[in-house]
Design a protein around this motif. Structure first.
Motif, PDB file in Angstrom:
ATOM      1  N   GLY A 119      51.057  45.997  49.072  1.00  0.00           N
ATOM      2  CA  GLY A 119      49.848  46.745  48.780  1.00  0.00           C
ATOM      3  C   GLY A 119      49.102  47.164  50.035  1.00  0.00           C
ATOM      4  N   ILE A 120      49.041  46.260  51.007  1.00  0.00           N
ATOM      5  CA  ILE A 120      48.359  46.581  52.260  1.00  0.00           C
ATOM      6  C   ILE A 120      49.140  47.619  53.058  1.00  0.00           C
ATOM      7  CG2 ILE A 120      47.657  45.631  54.498  1.00  0.00           C
ATOM      8  CD1 ILE A 120      47.084  42.991  53.076  1.00  0.00           C
ATOM      9  N   ALA A 121      50.466  47.438  53.151  1.00  0.00           N
ATOM     10  CA  ALA A 121      51.286  48.294  54.011  1.00  0.00           C
ATOM     11  C   ALA A 121      51.512  49.683  53.425  1.00  0.00           C
ATOM     12  CB  ALA A 121      52.626  47.610  54.275  1.00  0.00           C
ATOM     13  N   TRP A 122      51.732  49.759  52.124  1.00  0.00           N
ATOM     14  CA  TRP A 122      52.143  51.034  51.521  1.00  0.00           C
ATOM     15  C   TRP A 122      51.046  51.734  50.717  1.00  0.00           C
ATOM     16  CZ3 TRP A 122      57.555  49.255  49.315  1.00  0.00           C
ATOM     17  CH2 TRP A 122      58.391  48.955  50.397  1.00  0.00           C
ATOM     18  N   PHE A 123      50.068  50.964  50.242  1.00  0.00           N
ATOM     19  CA  PHE A 123      49.057  51.574  49.378  1.00  0.00           C
ATOM     20  C   PHE A 123      47.644  51.450  49.944  1.00  0.00           C
ATOM     21  CE2 PHE A 123      52.614  50.291  46.686  1.00  0.00           C
ATOM     22  CZ  PHE A 123      52.926  51.507  46.066  1.00  0.00           C
ATOM     23  N   GLY A 124      47.533  50.882  51.142  1.00  0.00           N
ATOM     24  CA  GLY A 124      46.237  50.821  51.816  1.00  0.00           C
ATOM     25  C   GLY A 124      45.203  49.945  51.138  1.00  0.00           C
ATOM     26  N   LEU A 125      45.644  48.847  50.514  1.00  0.00           N
ATOM     27  CA  LEU A 125      44.679  47.938  49.893  1.00  0.00           C
ATOM     28  C   LEU A 125      43.808  47.286  50.963  1.00  0.00           C
ATOM     29  CD1 LEU A 125      46.738  46.024  47.171  1.00  0.00           C
ATOM     30  CD2 LEU A 125      45.361  48.078  46.923  1.00  0.00           C
ATOM     31  N   THR A 126      42.521  47.295  50.738  1.00  0.00           N
ATOM     32  CA  THR A 126      41.604  46.688  51.698  1.00  0.00           C
ATOM     33  C   THR A 126      40.605  45.755  51.034  1.00  0.00           C
ATOM     34  OG1 THR A 126      40.172  48.633  51.524  1.00  0.00           O
ATOM     35  CG2 THR A 126      41.753  48.584  53.356  1.00  0.00           C
ATOM     36  N   THR A 127      40.236  46.014  49.790  1.00  0.00           N
ATOM     37  CA  THR A 127      39.197  45.217  49.141  1.00  0.00           C
ATOM     38  C   THR A 127      39.784  43.928  48.573  1.00  0.00           C
ATOM     39  OG1 THR A 127      39.497  46.283  46.989  1.00  0.00           O
ATOM     40  CG2 THR A 127      37.968  47.327  48.533  1.00  0.00           C
ATOM     41  N   ALA A 128      38.947  42.892  48.527  1.00  0.00           N
ATOM     42  CA  ALA A 128      39.389  41.606  47.993  1.00  0.00           C
ATOM     43  C   ALA A 128      39.713  41.703  46.512  1.00  0.00           C
ATOM     44  CB  ALA A 128      38.305  40.552  48.238  1.00  0.00           C
ATOM     45  N   THR A 129      38.987  42.531  45.778  1.00  0.00           N
ATOM     46  CA  THR A 129      39.230  42.669  44.341  1.00  0.00           C
ATOM     47  C   THR A 129      40.605  43.258  44.062  1.00  0.00           C
ATOM     48  OG1 THR A 129      36.855  43.011  44.002  1.00  0.00           O
ATOM     49  CG2 THR A 129      38.327  43.620  42.196  1.00  0.00           C
ATOM     50  N   SER A 130      40.970  44.305  44.800  1.00  0.00           N
ATOM     51  CA  SER A 130      42.290  44.906  44.591  1.00  0.00           C
ATOM     52  C   SER A 130      43.404  43.946  44.988  1.00  0.00           C
ATOM     53  CB  SER A 130      42.399  46.210  45.398  1.00  0.00           C
ATOM     54  OG  SER A 130      42.211  45.972  46.785  1.00  0.00           O
ATOM     55  N   LYS A 131      43.182  43.171  46.041  1.00  0.00           N
ATOM     56  CA  LYS A 131      44.208  42.222  46.483  1.00  0.00           C
ATOM     57  C   LYS A 131      44.459  41.142  45.437  1.00  0.00           C
ATOM     58  CE  LYS A 131      43.399  42.784  51.447  1.00  0.00           C
ATOM     59  NZ  LYS A 131      42.866  42.146  52.673  1.00  0.00           N
ATOM     60  N   VAL A 132      43.392  40.673  44.796  1.00  0.00           N
ATOM     61  CA  VAL A 132      43.582  39.582  43.844  1.00  0.00           C
ATOM     62  C   VAL A 132      44.323  40.072  42.604  1.00  0.00           C
ATOM     63  CG1 VAL A 132      41.356  39.863  42.641  1.00  0.00           C
ATOM     64  CG2 VAL A 132      42.438  37.639  42.706  1.00  0.00           C
ATOM     65  N   TRP A 133      44.056  41.285  42.148  1.00  0.00           N
ATOM     66  CA  TRP A 133      44.805  41.828  41.013  1.00  0.00           C
ATOM     67  C   TRP A 133      46.286  41.973  41.352  1.00  0.00           C
ATOM     68  CZ3 TRP A 133      43.439  41.898  36.198  1.00  0.00           C
ATOM     69  CH2 TRP A 133      42.100  42.004  35.833  1.00  0.00           C
ATOM     70  N   VAL A 134      46.560  42.502  42.535  1.00  0.00           N
ATOM     71  CA  VAL A 134      47.947  42.692  42.955  1.00  0.00           C
ATOM     72  C   VAL A 134      48.648  41.349  43.124  1.00  0.00           C
ATOM     73  CG1 VAL A 134      49.382  43.494  44.868  1.00  0.00           C
ATOM     74  CG2 VAL A 134      47.542  44.943  44.016  1.00  0.00           C
ATOM     75  N   ALA A 135      47.938  40.367  43.682  1.00  0.00           N
ATOM     76  CA  ALA A 135      48.528  39.039  43.878  1.00  0.00           C
ATOM     77  C   ALA A 135      48.873  38.379  42.543  1.00  0.00           C
ATOM     78  CB  ALA A 135      47.570  38.154  44.668  1.00  0.00           C
ATOM     79  N   ILE A 136      48.001  38.497  41.559  1.00  0.00           N
ATOM     80  CA  ILE A 136      48.278  37.919  40.237  1.00  0.00           C
ATOM     81  C   ILE A 136      49.474  38.606  39.594  1.00  0.00           C
ATOM     82  CG2 ILE A 136      47.361  37.676  37.903  1.00  0.00           C
ATOM     83  CD1 ILE A 136      44.593  37.264  39.180  1.00  0.00           C
ATOM     84  N   LEU A 137      49.551  39.927  39.739  1.00  0.00           N
ATOM     85  CA  LEU A 137      50.707  40.651  39.206  1.00  0.00           C
ATOM     86  C   LEU A 137      52.003  40.188  39.870  1.00  0.00           C
ATOM     87  CD1 LEU A 137      51.906  42.925  37.470  1.00  0.00           C
ATOM     88  CD2 LEU A 137      51.409  44.508  39.348  1.00  0.00           C
ATOM     89  N   GLY A 138      51.985  40.063  41.200  1.00  0.00           N
ATOM     90  CA  GLY A 138      53.177  39.596  41.912  1.00  0.00           C
ATOM     91  C   GLY A 138      53.561  38.182  41.520  1.00  0.00           C
ATOM     92  N   ALA A 139      52.563  37.310  41.359  1.00  0.00           N
ATOM     93  CA  ALA A 139      52.847  35.931  40.946  1.00  0.00           C
ATOM     94  C   ALA A 139      53.450  35.893  39.548  1.00  0.00           C
ATOM     95  CB  ALA A 139      51.557  35.106  40.991  1.00  0.00           C
ATOM     96  N   GLY A 140      52.925  36.712  38.639  1.00  0.00           N
ATOM     97  CA  GLY A 140      53.437  36.725  37.275  1.00  0.00           C
ATOM     98  C   GLY A 140      54.869  37.229  37.192  1.00  0.00           C
ATOM     99  N   VAL A 141      55.156  38.330  37.881  1.00  0.00           N
ATOM    100  CA  VAL A 141      56.514  38.879  37.866  1.00  0.00           C
ATOM    101  C   VAL A 141      57.505  37.878  38.444  1.00  0.00           C
ATOM    102  CG1 VAL A 141      57.994  40.681  38.838  1.00  0.00           C
ATOM    103  CG2 VAL A 141      55.738  41.281  37.929  1.00  0.00           C
ATOM    104  N   THR A 142      57.122  37.227  39.541  1.00  0.00           N
ATOM    105  CA  THR A 142      58.022  36.252  40.171  1.00  0.00           C
ATOM    106  C   THR A 142      58.251  35.054  39.268  1.00  0.00           C
ATOM    107  OG1 THR A 142      57.158  36.919  42.323  1.00  0.00           O
ATOM    108  CG2 THR A 142      58.403  34.872  42.236  1.00  0.00           C
ATOM    109  N   ALA A 143      57.201  34.564  38.597  1.00  0.00           N
ATOM    110  CA  ALA A 143      57.346  33.413  37.709  1.00  0.00           C
ATOM    111  C   ALA A 143      58.310  33.718  36.572  1.00  0.00           C
ATOM    112  CB  ALA A 143      55.978  33.013  37.158  1.00  0.00           C
ATOM    113  N   VAL A 144      58.180  34.896  35.982  1.00  0.00           N
ATOM    114  CA  VAL A 144      59.089  35.285  34.897  1.00  0.00           C
ATOM    115  C   VAL A 144      60.516  35.406  35.419  1.00  0.00           C
ATOM    116  CG1 VAL A 144      59.665  37.130  33.273  1.00  0.00           C
ATOM    117  CG2 VAL A 144      57.280  36.428  33.580  1.00  0.00           C
ATOM    118  N   PHE A 145      60.673  36.019  36.587  1.00  0.00           N
ATOM    119  CA  PHE A 145      62.012  36.201  37.166  1.00  0.00           C
ATOM    120  C   PHE A 145      62.689  34.857  37.431  1.00  0.00           C
ATOM    121  CE2 PHE A 145      64.732  36.584  40.950  1.00  0.00           C
ATOM    122  CZ  PHE A 145      65.637  37.542  40.507  1.00  0.00           C
TER     123      PHE A 145
END
Length: 346
Positions: A119-145
Motif C-alpha cells: 500500500g505504501i509503495a504502490w498506492f501511496g498510503l500515508t494515513t494511519a486509518t488507511s494502513k490499519v484497514w489494509v493491514a487487517i485485509l492482509g492479515a485476513g487473507v493470509t489467515a484463510v490461505f
C-alpha cells in the motif's frame, strides 16, 4: 452421611480456585502498573520517580519531565499492542486447537506487513486509518490461505501442518516484502525499521485511528470465550451442545485478525507474544477461556512493556527494538513446546 458430605470439598475447591485466580489477577494488574511506571522512568535518560509523578501531573519544566512526556505514548502503545497480540494468540490457539498457533508463526502478521508495504509503495498510503484497514485485509487473507493449505491432505488442519504452512507462507511473504522495497530508496529506511517491530517514536496522533479497531477486536474476542470452551471439546461435541461451529470459529477468528492487523499496522510485526503468553497464563488459570483471555491480554501488555524497557537498557544509549527482544525470548520457548510433544501428536 457420605452423600451429604461429598459436595463440601467440591464447593470449597471451586471457591478456592476462584480466589486464587482473583489473586493472580491482582498480581498481574500490579505488575502491569509497575511495568508502565518503569517504562516511563527507564531509558537512555534515567528519570527519578518523583519526576515521573510530577510529569504525569503536568510538569514540563525540565529535561526529565520532557522525557517522561515523550515516553507516555510509547508506554501506552506497548501495552495496547502487547494486549492485542496476547489475546489474539490465545484466541488462535483456541480456534485451531493448536498449541503452536501464534500470529507470527501462522504468518498473519507477515501478511499484514506485506499489505501495508504494498500500500505504501504502490498506492501511496500515508494515513494511519488507511494502513490499519489494509493491514487487517492482509492479515485476513493470509489467515484463510494458511488454514486452507494446512487443511489439505489426510487428517485435516493438524497443528504441525498449520505451523509448517504458516512458516512457509511467512518466509514467502517476507521475500515479497524485500522485493517490493528493493530499489525504493524513498521508503526503504522507514519500512525496514518498521519491519523489525517496535514502539519507538509513538505518538497519540498515530495511535488514535487504531483504537476503535483494537476495542472492537477486544470485545469480539472476549465475547467468544464460551464458544472457545465448546470448541475445545471437539467439533462434534460443540455441535451437540448447540454451538454453531462454523460461526463460532469464524467470529473468533475475525476478532483475532482485527487485533493482529491493527497492532501490526501501528507497531510492525512483533512475533511470539501470542505464543508465549497464553501458555504461561494456562499454568496460572487453566484452560477456561473466560479467565484465559483477559489474563492473556494483561500478560501480553506486561511482556511487551518489560521487553521494551530491556531493549532500551541493554544497548544504551542505543535501543534494541522490542520485536527483537520478543524473538529472543520466544524462539527457545517455541522449540521447547515442539520438543515436549511427539510429532504424531502435533
Amino acid at each position: 452421611m457420605t452423600a451429604t458430605a461429598t459436595p463440601a470439598p467440591t464447593v470449597a475447591l471451586v471457591r478456592r480456585s476462584a480466589r486464587v485466580r482473583l489473586l493472580w489477577l491482582a498480581v498481574l494488574v500490579a505488575l502491569l502498573v509497575a511495568a508502565g511506571v518503569t517504562s516511563l522512568a527507564v531509558g537512555s535518560r534515567q528519570v527519578a520517580w518523583h519526576d515521573v509523578v510530577a510529569a504525569l501531573g503536568g510538569a514540563r519544566d525540565g529535561l526529565d519531565h520532557a522525557a517522561v512526556a515523550v515516553r507516555v505514548p510509547r508506554t501506552a502503545l506497548a501495552a495496547l499492542v502487547g494486549a492485542a497480540l496476547g489475546l489474539a494468540g490465545a484466541v488462535m490457539q483456541g480456534v485451531t486447537r493448536n498449541p503452536l498457533a501464534d500470529p507470527g508463526i501462522l504468518g498473519v502478521t507477515t501478511g499484514a506487513s506485506l499489505a501495508v508495504v504494498v500500500g505504501i509503495a504502490w498506492f501511496g498510503l500515508t494515513t494511519a486509518t488507511s494502513k490499519v484497514w489494509v493491514a487487517i485485509l492482509g492479515a485476513g487473507v493470509t489467515a484463510v490461505f494458511v488454514y486452507v493449505i494446512g487443511s489439505l491432505g489426510r487428517g485435516g488442519a493438524t497443528p504441525l501442518k498449520l505451523a509448517l504452512a504458516g512458516a512457509a507462507t511467512s518466509a514467502a511473504l517476507s521475500s515479497f516484502i524485500a522485493g517490493v522495497v528493493l530499489g525504493r530508496n524513498d521508503i526503504s529506511g522507514t519500512v525496514r525499521s518498521w519491519q523489525v517491530g517496535g514502539v519507538g517514536g509513538a505518538t497519540f496522533a498515530t495511535m488514535t485511528p487504531v483504537l476503535p479497531f483494537l476495542a472492537a477486536g477486544l470485545v469480539v474476542c472476549l465475547a467468544c470465550a464460551r464458544s472457545l470452551d465448546s470448541l475445545a471439546l471437539g467439533d462434534d461435541v460443540a455441535a451437540g451442545l448447540g454451538e454453531n461451529v462454523a460461526v463460532a470459529r469464524g467470529v473468533a477468528s475475525l476478532g483475532a485478525i482485527v487485533l493482529c492487523g491493527a497492532a501490526t499496522s501501528v507497531a510492525g510485526p512483533i512475533a511470539f507474544v501470542g505464543l508465549v503468553v497464553p501458555h504461561a497464563c494456562r499454568l496460572i488459570v487453566g484452560p477456561a477461556h473466560r479467565w484465559l483471555l483477559p489474563f492473556s491480554a494483561l500478560a501480553g501488555a506486561c511482556l511487551l512493556l518489560l521487553g521494551d524497557v530491556v531493549g532500551r537498557v541493554v544497548a544504551r544509549p542505543e535501543e534494541i527494538a522490542v520485536g527483537i527482544i520478543t524473538a529472543i525470548v520466544g524462539a527457545p520457548f517455541f522449540i521447547a513446546i515442539v520438543r515436549r510433544r511427539k510429532v504424531r501428536e502435533l
